[in-house]
Design an enzyme around this catalytic site. Structure first.
Site, PDB file in Angstrom:
ATOM      1  N   CYS A   2      38.495  61.425  57.398  1.00 13.93           N
ATOM      2  CA  CYS A   2      37.999  62.495  56.544  1.00 13.93           C
ATOM      3  C   CYS A   2      38.545  62.338  55.127  1.00 13.93           C
ATOM      4  O   CYS A   2      39.582  61.732  54.902  1.00 13.93           O
ATOM      5  CB  CYS A   2      38.353  63.866  57.087  1.00 13.93           C
ATOM      6  SG  CYS A   2      37.711  64.238  58.724  1.00 13.93           S
ATOM      7  N   LYS A 605      40.541  54.452  58.311  1.00 14.39           N
ATOM      8  CA  LYS A 605      41.644  53.720  57.694  1.00 14.39           C
ATOM      9  C   LYS A 605      42.967  54.442  57.869  1.00 14.39           C
ATOM     10  O   LYS A 605      43.971  53.842  58.232  1.00 14.39           O
ATOM     11  CB  LYS A 605      41.352  53.516  56.198  1.00 14.39           C
ATOM     12  CG  LYS A 605      42.444  52.772  55.441  1.00 14.39           C
ATOM     13  CD  LYS A 605      42.577  51.345  55.939  1.00 14.39           C
ATOM     14  CE  LYS A 605      43.628  50.564  55.192  1.00 14.39           C
ATOM     15  NZ  LYS A 605      43.852  49.233  55.780  1.00 14.39           N
TER      16      LYS A 605
END
EC number: 2.6.1.16
Length: 610
Positions: A2, A605
């Site tokens: 997010c 990530k």
């Protein structure tokens, strides 16, 4: 995972928000949205499933005027990827974006339904929007006062930004377990989950700490700590390059970051040698006194960082003579570890915001560790701020989800730390000399290895129709095999497993046939002859071998064994060196298979939730 961007300015902020989202795409997401409020309190909200580009195209077709706004990229947790579940969420005049997981969202949802609220999404975030609206309607107060009253009702992790369209001059942010950074401007201020999102508009940043609530206006920022008191947070000037998010001439960020490794390692080594010795004075004046007491090292990490910790275990024990254990953070934090006397906790994280690693660090403070040391790539991150000591990797911004240069620079720093601790324990000076010499030569050695890219690319076709792969290594190359397998599965979606080569007879040998490619890392060390025996076991059963071998190791290619000769390398740095061809192999296999190299499916990530 997010991404959040927010802005309070005197100019239209829609394009600032969209550019911020573009710069956060590397974090992983499935939908995106933004909301902008004009001076008259009119809210324009857009949400789209898919890439930020889809949202950007939709924005061109709408009038998005206003100096206050928030935007979000969502990685689905509660509720499927859909426009209805995308952020921002609205409850009448309250608009909110949120990273994290509200663990008690179900009872809160039932509570709000009982109060007459109607839900239009499956998300936990909409629960918070209704809570803020209800609290303000019932008890009044400024938006920051209302948010401070709502927070004790929430259980879980969150980084959230809230606006009230009745007062478009203010944003309120709250941070618990999910990072937020405020960007300071002139007559305007910003907030995001990563400073990279805000580099086009500012280089002055203020990192929120755990439990902080911030009130952000055009001209001021007020921060309240977890006790509700006004607090001061240091403002720093970012050294991150503005164009860090630019691929340049490379096809993918991952390819760029593989090729950046020689320079990343040079940068990581810079200023850390003195008179032929390792110099880690950045640890502080009391570090040597603490490190001299260390009798055990406990390393905590996740994913790729765990693999680098596994390599360093061999180094700590063989070179410095210190027992070392390595554990996955999500396992460590949920058991009751018996802490050894004078044990140093080392945490590894590229982002410094990995939720489980942070939780393990916080737990360690209650368990009696001698001290904590973070190895991290992001200055000012939670891991760095909350540790007793920190060593920074200087890899630069890493965008690709599959870590490359962060891994090799972590290993570089870990090897320097081993040398420093070893010296304090009376390690032979020749060992440190060999480490220094090896590290200084490493960037050039990797440059030399990268010239073999075309040869490695030619091997990738052999994996294109495979569903499984096996990686083998021995000694400190076993964790490198683990890292190679992780890279292949991450970006090509081929199921890959790594084993210590000596374990073949204990199960994996049953998998060997002509459809099972077997990748072997084979430096010329004392385990080479043992490894050759393992290779012959695979050959005898028809396995297709790909052997990355020292050019002096005596291998020759045959019908089912392809040899990739690599330059002879000093043994102490061999694990770092042998990582790079495995990265290239995974990259080229993913290209052939047509997967999304930089943003693999289902992965993010920065894993900032549990």
């Amino acid at each position: 995972m997010c991404g959040i961007v927010g802005a309070v300015a005197q100019r239209d902020v829609a394009e600032i928000l969209l550019e911020g989202l573009r710069r956060l795409e590397y974090r992983g997401y499935d939908s995106a949205g933004l909301a902008v409020v004009d001076s008259e309190g009119h809210v324009a909200r857009l949400r789209r499933l898919g890439k930020v580009q889809v949202l950007s195209q939709a924005a061109e077709e709408h009038e998005l005027h206003g100096g206050t706004g928030i935007a979000h990229t969502r990685w689905a947790t509660h509720g499927e990827p859909s426009e209805e579940n995308a952020h921002p969420h609205i409850s009448e005049h309250i608009t909110i974006v949120h990273n994290g997981i509200i663990e008690n969202h179900e009872p809160l949802r039932e509570l709000m339904i009982g109060r007459g609220y109607r839900f239009v999404s499956e998300t936990d975030t909409e629960v918070v929007a209704h809570l803020v609206h209800f609290e303000q309607k019932q008890n009044g107060g400024t938006l920051v006062e209302v948010v401070k009253r709502v927070i004790p009702q929430l259980r879980g992790a969150y980084g959230m930004v809230v606006l009230d369209n009745r007062d478009s001059s203010v944003l309120v942010a709250a941070r618990s377990g999910s990072p937020l950074v405020i960007g300071r401007g002139v007559g305007e201020n910003f907030i995001a989950s990563d400073q990279l999102a805000l580099l086009p508009v500012t280089r002055r940043f203020m990192f929120l700490e755990e439990g902080d609530v911030a009130e952000i206006t055009r001209r001021d920022v007020r921060v309240f700590d977890k006790s509700g008191q006004l607090a001061t947070r240091e403002e720093i000037e970012s050294k991150v390059s503005y164009d860090a998010g630019d691929k340049g001439a490379y096809r993918h960020y991952m390819q760029k970051e593989i090729y950046e490794q020689p320079m990343a390692i040079k940068n990581t080594l810079e200023g850390r040698f003195s008179h032929g010795e390792i110099n880690l004075s950045e640890l502080g004046p009391k570090a040597d006194e603490l490190l001299a007491k260390v009798e055990h090292v406990q390393i905590i990490a996740c994913g790729t960082s765990y693999n680098s910790g596994m390599v360093s275990r061999y180094w700590f024990e063989a070179l410095a003579g210190i027992p070392c254990d390595v554990e996955i953070a999500s396992e460590f934090r949920y058991r009751k570890p018996a802490v050894r006397k004078n044990s140093l906790m080392i945490t590894l994280s590229q982002s410094g915001e990995t939720a489980d690693t942070l939780a393990a660090l916080r737990l360690s403070k209650e368990l009696g560790y001698l001290g904590s040391l973070a190895i991290c790539n992001v200055a000012g991150s939670s891991l760095v701020r909350e540790s007793d000591m920190a060593l920074m990797t200087k890899a630069g911004v890493e965008i690709g989800v599959a870590s490359t240069k962060a891994f090799t620079t972590q290993l570089t720093v870990l090897l320097m730390l081993v040398a420093r601790v070893g010296r304090l324990r009376g390690m032979d000076a020749q060992i440190e000399h060999d480490i220094v010499h090896g590290l200084q030569a490493l960037p050039a050695r990797i440059e030399q290895m990268l010239s073999q890219d075309k040869l490695i690319e030619s091997l990738a076709e052999g994996f294109s129709d495979k569903h499984h792969a096996l990686f083998l290594g021995r000694g400190d190359q076993y964790p490198i095999a683990m890292e190679g397998a992780l890279k292949l599965k991450e970006i090509s979606y081929i199921h890959a497993e790594a084993y210590a080569a000596g374990e073949l007879k204990h199960g994996p040998l049953a998998l060997i046939d002509a459809d099972m490619p077997v990748v072997v890392v084979a430096p010329n060390n004392e385990l080479l002859e043992k490894l050759k025996s393992n290779i012959e076991e695979v050959r005898a059963r028809g396995g297709e071998l790909y052997v990355f071998a020292d050019e002096d190791a005596g291998f020759t290619s045959s019908e089912n064994m392809k040899i990739i000769p690599l330059p002879h390398i000093e043994e102490v740095i061999a694990p770092i060196f042998y990582t790079v061809p495995l990265q290239l192999l995974s990259y080229h296999v993913a290209l052939i298979k047509g997967t999304d190299v930089d943003q693999p499916r289902n992965l993010a990530k920065s894993v900032t939730v549990e």
